[in-house]
Scaffold this active site. Structure first.
Site, mmCIF file in Angstrom:
data_model
loop_
_atom_site.group_PDB
_atom_site.id
_atom_site.type_symbol
_atom_site.label_atom_id
_atom_site.label_comp_id
_atom_site.label_asym_id
_atom_site.label_seq_id
_atom_site.Cartn_x
_atom_site.Cartn_y
_atom_site.Cartn_z
ATOM 1 C CE LYS A 118 -4.430 0.951 0.143
ATOM 2 N NZ LYS A 118 -5.523 0.150 -0.443
HETATM 3 P P1 NAD Z 1 -12.893 7.539 -3.650
HETATM 4 O O1 NAD Z 1 -11.875 8.583 -3.352
HETATM 5 O O2 NAD Z 1 -13.291 7.322 -5.070
HETATM 6 O O3 NAD Z 1 -14.245 7.820 -2.812
HETATM 7 C C1 NAD Z 1 -14.232 7.979 -1.432
HETATM 8 C C2 NAD Z 1 -15.622 8.458 -0.998
HETATM 9 O O4 NAD Z 1 -15.652 8.530 0.437
HETATM 10 C C3 NAD Z 1 -15.988 9.848 -1.499
HETATM 11 O O5 NAD Z 1 -17.364 9.892 -1.834
HETATM 12 C C4 NAD Z 1 -15.726 10.740 -0.287
HETATM 13 O O6 NAD Z 1 -16.489 11.947 -0.300
HETATM 14 C C5 NAD Z 1 -16.149 9.805 0.818
HETATM 15 N N1 NAD Z 1 -15.591 10.178 2.119
HETATM 16 C C6 NAD Z 1 -14.348 10.652 2.413
HETATM 17 N N2 NAD Z 1 -14.250 10.914 3.721
HETATM 18 C C7 NAD Z 1 -15.431 10.588 4.268
HETATM 19 C C8 NAD Z 1 -15.964 10.645 5.580
HETATM 20 N N3 NAD Z 1 -15.226 11.115 6.601
HETATM 21 N N4 NAD Z 1 -17.243 10.208 5.782
HETATM 22 C C9 NAD Z 1 -17.975 9.753 4.753
HETATM 23 N N5 NAD Z 1 -17.553 9.688 3.491
HETATM 24 C C10 NAD Z 1 -16.291 10.110 3.256
HETATM 25 O O7 NAD Z 1 -12.334 6.190 -3.002
HETATM 26 P P2 NAD Z 1 -12.688 4.679 -3.397
HETATM 27 O O8 NAD Z 1 -11.667 4.226 -4.387
HETATM 28 O O9 NAD Z 1 -14.128 4.568 -3.690
HETATM 29 O O10 NAD Z 1 -12.355 3.930 -2.038
HETATM 30 C C11 NAD Z 1 -13.318 3.837 -0.979
HETATM 31 C C12 NAD Z 1 -12.903 2.721 -0.018
HETATM 32 O O11 NAD Z 1 -12.840 1.488 -0.752
HETATM 33 C C13 NAD Z 1 -11.534 2.877 0.623
HETATM 34 O O12 NAD Z 1 -11.558 2.337 1.931
HETATM 35 C C14 NAD Z 1 -10.616 2.043 -0.256
HETATM 36 O O13 NAD Z 1 -9.457 1.592 0.422
HETATM 37 C C15 NAD Z 1 -11.556 0.892 -0.576
HETATM 38 N N6 NAD Z 1 -11.202 0.146 -1.792
HETATM 39 C C16 NAD Z 1 -11.128 0.763 -3.011
HETATM 40 C C17 NAD Z 1 -10.806 0.014 -4.127
HETATM 41 C C18 NAD Z 1 -10.792 0.617 -5.514
HETATM 42 O O14 NAD Z 1 -10.649 -0.147 -6.495
HETATM 43 N N7 NAD Z 1 -10.941 1.908 -5.680
HETATM 44 C C19 NAD Z 1 -10.525 -1.360 -4.007
HETATM 45 C C20 NAD Z 1 -10.630 -1.964 -2.751
HETATM 46 C C21 NAD Z 1 -10.974 -1.201 -1.653
#
Ligand code: NAD
Length: 429
Positions: A118
């Protein structure tokens, strides 16, 4: 103190960090269930390699701001290190190390030939211009490039980063070696070697695990099935879109500014168009405002945290009312909350299973890039379904055979494969 100061909390103390010690504690309990070799466990309890970098960026106003960046490789027994890059103001070494450990467990669980890593930069990406974000990405890539490579370490998007960020990373690395290297990163745009189906893969995987869980719980997925989703970024939006295509009613979604609740269902595409104009969910006319805390406690069938870690704790676990908790985010539930939810009969699909769709299709993208031979979206989605439903069933069988909750069962199934691999490879020197 200047903003470039690296505080102790940023670079040291990962062993005592609640998220890191929570993941480690879960691994210890799951390890006991499979009688894991003690030496193997000791090796897995710490990251293999940690790199801290300072990332100087010339800002649009002419000043230079220095950001803190990290890349952590937790384990590389099964193959090259693999894991996302996060741009967020709370990024620190302990959290990045815990997320790298989860990546090792996830990749082993779903049978990929990949280790766990990571990375991240401590910054607020919403406050950076496109030019500043590009400069930050290129400098961060250069600083960690000693670790990167298609056979060594392959980043992907995470919170605050996207396909454009991955394109800048791929270009920076390719400039250094003198030719295009698509296999150094996944989650790229299609035009430079990305995979069809990657952009919605994590959300799609969340939905595939929800479908499997609902079969086991004999819960029909239809327009009476109420879903709440925290976070409306890549994972949250695609989970919402695909679950509403399946026929469920998405009654609440939120982002960092708060959420929208509508018992008749939130119009997902209208909300997306609204966010494209207004940047946040706040003020969307198609429902009532709910705070992020209230959203988690709504009376719904399915709850999908898809934002940050540490959202469900001993403070609110008792008020969670869903039947299925599908963890789109990494680490959204604390160990104390886990126990409370288990006693309440909430069925948790743990993060390393629920959100593994992203890394599974990243693996497909990596393979396609190495072979220079690209698949149809249908092939990608079918293969994703095959891998994730197979993993779900192995975890479910362990869960029912050992009367162990789904999180520890998932980690146990993952450790079974990984510990055998570590013992076969042995110890150097
Ligand atoms: P992203 O940046 O596209 O979206 C994040 C979202 O969370 C946004 O809508 C943001 O406004 C919201 N957010 C941020 N802080 C917040 C808070 N304090 N309270 C509520 N909402 C909040 O990110 P993503 O890629 O969608 O990732 C989201 C989660 O999924 C993370 O934990 C990430 O590690 C996990 N994840 C992502 C992927 C991927 O392929 N993108 C894969 C596995 C896991």
């Amino acid at each position: 103190m200047s903003e470039s100061h690296v505080s102790d909390s940023v670079i040291v103390g990962w062993e005592n960090h609640p998220f890191y010690s929570g993941v480690l504690g879960a691994m210890e309990r799951a390890g006991r269930a499979i009688q894991i070799d003690r030496n193997v466990f000791n090796r897995l309890s710490k990251p293999k390699r940690v790199l801290y970098v300072s990332v100087p960026v010339r800002m649009d106003d002419g000043t230079i701001q220095v950001f803190d960046g990290f890349r952590v490789q937790h384990n590389t027994t099964l193959g090259p290190a693999k894991g996302g890059i996060r741009y967020h103001i709370d990024v620190n070494l302990a959290e990045t190390s815990a997320l790298a450990m989860l990546m090792t467990l996830k990749n082993s669980l779903v049978g990929l030939p990949l280790g766990g890593a990571k990375g991240g930069v401590r910054c607020d990406p919403n406050k950076l211009s496109r030019k500043e974000k590009q400069a930050l990405t290129r400098r961060y890539t250069t600083e960690i490039s000693m670790l990167l490579g298609p056979e060594k370490d392959i980043p992907a998007p995470d919170i605050g980063t996207d396909a454009q960020t991955m394109a800048w990373l791929m270009d920076t690395y390719s400039q250094q070696v003198g030719h295009a290297v698509p296999g150094v990163v996944t989650g790229k745009p299609i035009e430079i070697g990305g995979s069809l189906g990657r952009v919605d893969a994590t959300g799609r995987g969340v939905v595939y695990t929800v479908i499997e869980a609902s079969k086991r719980l004999r819960l029909d997925l239809n327009d009476k099935t109420r879903v709440a989703i925290q976070g409306f970024g890549n994972v949250g939006y695609h989970s919402a879109k695909i679950l509403s295509d399946v026929g469920c009613s998405i009654v609440a979604v939120s982002d960092v500014s708060g959420g929208i609740y509508n018992t008749k269902g939130v119009a997902i595409e209208e909300l997306r168009a609204y966010i494209a104009q207004n940047k946040t969910v706040k003020g969307f006319p198609g429902g009532d405002f709910v705070s992020n805390d209230e959203l988690l406690e709504l009376d719904v069938d399915i709850l999908i945290p898809a934002a940050l870690s540490g959202q469900i704790t001993e403070k609110n676990a008792d008020k969670i009312k869903c039947k299925i908790l599908a963890e789109g985010a990494n680490g959204p539930t604390s160990p104390e909350a886990d126990a409370i939810l288990f006693d309440k009969g909430v069925f948790t699909v743990p993060d390393i299973l629920a959100n593994s769709g992203g890394v599974i299709v990243s693996y497909f993208e990596w393979v396609q890039g190495l072979q220079k031979f690209f698949w149809s979206e249908k092939d990608v989605n079918n293969k994703l379904w095959e891998i994730i439903s197979n993993a779900f069933n192995r975890v479910y069988d362990f869960h029912s055979g050992n009367k162990m909750d789904m999180r520890h069962s998932a980690i146990a199934v993952s450790l079974e494969r990984l510990s055998k691999a570590m013992l076969y490879r042995g110890f150097f020197p």
